[in-house]
Design an enzyme around this catalytic site. Structure first.
Site, PDB file in Angstrom:
ATOM      1  N   ARG A   1      43.042  61.009  56.107  1.00  0.00           N
ATOM      2  CA  ARG A   1      42.565  62.261  56.075  1.00  0.00           C
ATOM      3  C   ARG A   1      42.131  62.823  57.705  1.00  0.00           C
ATOM      4  O   ARG A   1      41.563  61.818  57.877  1.00  0.00           O
ATOM      5  CB  ARG A   1      41.582  62.694  54.974  1.00  0.00           C
ATOM      6  CG  ARG A   1      42.030  63.036  53.803  1.00  0.00           C
ATOM      7  CD  ARG A   1      40.782  63.457  52.462  1.00  0.00           C
ATOM      8  NE  ARG A   1      40.284  64.332  52.786  1.00  0.00           N
ATOM      9  CZ  ARG A   1      38.644  63.893  52.713  1.00  0.00           C
ATOM     10  NH1 ARG A   1      38.215  62.858  52.817  1.00  0.00           N
ATOM     11  NH2 ARG A   1      38.190  65.169  53.245  1.00  0.00           N
TER      12      ARG A   1
ATOM     13  N   LYS B   1      34.857  52.140  50.769  1.00  0.00           N
ATOM     14  CA  LYS B   1      36.321  52.950  50.327  1.00  0.00           C
ATOM     15  C   LYS B   1      37.659  51.561  49.490  1.00  0.00           C
ATOM     16  O   LYS B   1      37.784  50.666  50.346  1.00  0.00           O
ATOM     17  CB  LYS B   1      36.811  53.092  51.580  1.00  0.00           C
ATOM     18  CG  LYS B   1      37.998  54.149  51.359  1.00  0.00           C
ATOM     19  CD  LYS B   1      37.863  56.138  52.096  1.00  0.00           C
ATOM     20  CE  LYS B   1      39.139  55.844  51.953  1.00  0.00           C
ATOM     21  NZ  LYS B   1      38.756  57.701  52.266  1.00  0.00           N
TER      22      LYS B   1
ATOM     23  N   ARG C   1      22.361  59.167  53.853  1.00  0.00           N
ATOM     24  CA  ARG C   1      21.693  59.515  54.503  1.00  0.00           C
ATOM     25  C   ARG C   1      21.284  58.262  54.776  1.00  0.00           C
ATOM     26  O   ARG C   1      20.671  57.406  53.782  1.00  0.00           O
ATOM     27  CB  ARG C   1      20.879  60.457  54.042  1.00  0.00           C
ATOM     28  CG  ARG C   1      21.119  61.553  55.943  1.00  0.00           C
ATOM     29  CD  ARG C   1      19.505  62.683  55.310  1.00  0.00           C
ATOM     30  NE  ARG C   1      20.248  63.209  54.531  1.00  0.00           N
ATOM     31  CZ  ARG C   1      18.596  63.716  53.461  1.00  0.00           C
ATOM     32  NH1 ARG C   1      17.472  63.651  53.859  1.00  0.00           N
ATOM     33  NH2 ARG C   1      18.840  64.755  51.976  1.00  0.00           N
TER      34      ARG C   1
HETATM   35  C1  BTN Z   1      42.502  59.097  53.139  1.00  0.00           C
HETATM   36  O1  BTN Z   1      41.903  58.842  54.226  1.00  0.00           O
HETATM   37  O2  BTN Z   1      41.253  58.768  52.402  1.00  0.00           O
HETATM   38  C2  BTN Z   1      43.792  59.209  52.415  1.00  0.00           C
HETATM   39  C3  BTN Z   1      44.182  58.322  52.123  1.00  0.00           C
HETATM   40  C4  BTN Z   1      45.533  58.466  51.963  1.00  0.00           C
HETATM   41  C5  BTN Z   1      46.552  57.222  52.443  1.00  0.00           C
HETATM   42  C6  BTN Z   1      48.079  58.078  52.000  1.00  0.00           C
HETATM   43  S1  BTN Z   1      48.892  56.133  51.881  1.00  0.00           S
HETATM   44  C7  BTN Z   1      49.933  57.068  51.278  1.00  0.00           C
HETATM   45  C8  BTN Z   1      50.232  58.205  52.095  1.00  0.00           C
HETATM   46  N1  BTN Z   1      51.259  57.850  53.158  1.00  0.00           N
HETATM   47  C9  BTN Z   1      50.461  58.433  53.937  1.00  0.00           C
HETATM   48  O3  BTN Z   1      50.951  58.847  54.556  1.00  0.00           O
HETATM   49  N2  BTN Z   1      49.427  58.678  53.281  1.00  0.00           N
HETATM   50  C10 BTN Z   1      48.650  58.584  51.920  1.00  0.00           C
END
Ligand code: BTN
Length: 332
Positions: A124, A189, A325
């Site tokens: 994201r 994460k 925070r």
């Molecule tokens: C995030 O930033 O939290 C989302 C990550 C999403 C990663 C997955 S891996 C499979 C699919 N292909 C990608 O290029 N991105 C998603």
């Protein structure tokens, strides 16, 4: 991608020692070329190769490579009915990008794309998703809806809620959600979701759900990740996870959730999301472009927006990046 390199990886994936002689014979190499070729292959795939005198060559960690037959065979009948296409790529730029491409060419609802490695995995907010070979899950799933894309606002929470429930069942300590759909274990994460939508403004539209789930990435492989992270095997106390069985289990839940979302929207998923809310009642910061808003996390509204109790009262947000925070700023 080099087919011979891939075949060598498949041969070594069991983690057992393979003699130089056997490899030379099978791959039509001279004995002298075996070490060089294996070394180059291991480097290309980011794998640790061990050479043992008198025994041969092996991978430091065995790999369970993805296998469409095994994944299909593990799905329930209804899972199989929802799954219309399953592609597995040893290496691809991004499974989401690939599925958006296939969607534009007419791929059906229930198409799935998996990869062992992504060279341009997308996260994201334009971030990179670190995607080394064979150690995690990179999965994208296409679903088509007859309605307008504007109805998909809650889909990311619905999918996150279902995955949190699936992963929580596997782990003792449970997996929690950070709005809108980051999956955390011990506040680190574990997995992320990237949803991409395209279509006509009045519908129909299609959605690609991309899931990246960390499994057994080494500290070195994950060193480029700019936030605390965890892998599912760590969350399971070091138990080795069967990747094909895990993918089947994730697909089962995702296929069912996307189908249900089309009929019922976000409402049936909200109790699940709320049950896994990582930061409910905690002091958080919301980063909204250049702006930082501070408040107490008051959960999610029925439309999926984030609720914050701020000095201006309760406010709802549709976008932004949440972080806890730090203690010192809470005391002031
Ligand atoms: C995030 O930033 O939290 C989302 C990550 C999403 C990663 C997955 S891996 C499979 C699919 N292909 C990608 O290029 N991105 C998603």
């Amino acid at each position: 991608m080099d087919e011979r390199q891939l075949a060598l990886i498949r041969r070594l994936s069991d983690g057992r020692s393979h003699s130089g002689e056997a490899i030379a014979r099978e791959f039509g190499l001279t004995r002298a070329a075996v070490w060089k070729t294996l070394r180059k292959t291991a480097d290309a795939f980011g794998l640790e190769l061990i050479s043992e005198r008198g025994r041969g060559y092996r991978l430091a960690t065995p790999l369970e490579l993805l296998d469409a037959g095994r994944i299909r065979a593990t799905l329930s009948e209804s899972g199989r009915a929802h799954l219309s296409r399953l592609d597995i790529h040893p290496v691809i730029d991004s499974t989401n990008r690939e599925l958006m491409r296939l969607a534009a060419e007419g791929a059906p609802s229930g198409s799935v794309c998996l990869a062992e490695r992504q060279t341009a995995g997308r996260g994201r907010r334009g971030r990179e998703w670190v995607s080394p070979f064979g150690v995690n899950v990179y999965l994208s799933l296409l679903w088509r809806y007859p309605f307008a894309p504007s109805n998909l606002g809650g889909a990311s929470l619905a999918v996150g809620a279902v995955l949190a429930a699936v992963l929580s069942e596997l782990t003792d300590e449970g997996v929690a959600l950070k709005w809108p759909n980051d999956l955390l274990w011990q506040r680190r994460k574990l997995a992320g979701l990237l949803l991409e939508v395209a279509g006509e403004s009045q519908g129909p539209c299609h959605l690609v759900v991309g899931l990246g789930l960390n499994l057994r990435m080494t500290a070195g492989q994950g060193s480029a990740i700019d936030q605390p992270w965890a892998g599912l095997e760590e969350a399971l106390g070091g138990v080795m996870v069967g990747r094909n069985a895990l993918v089947a289990c994730l697909l089962e839940a995702l296929l069912e959730a996307l189908d249900r979302y089309g009929r019922e929207g976000l409402a049936p998923f909200l109790p699940l999301w709320r049950a896994h809310d990582a930061y409910l009642g905690a002091p958080v910061r919301l980063l909204l472009g250049e702006r930082v808003i501070e408040g107490i996390h008051a959960g999610v509204a029925d439309d999926g927006s984030l609720l914050l109790d701020t000095s201006d009262g309760r406010r709802a947000f549709q976008a932004g990046e949440v972080s806890l925070r730090p203690l010192e700023s809470q005391i002031q």
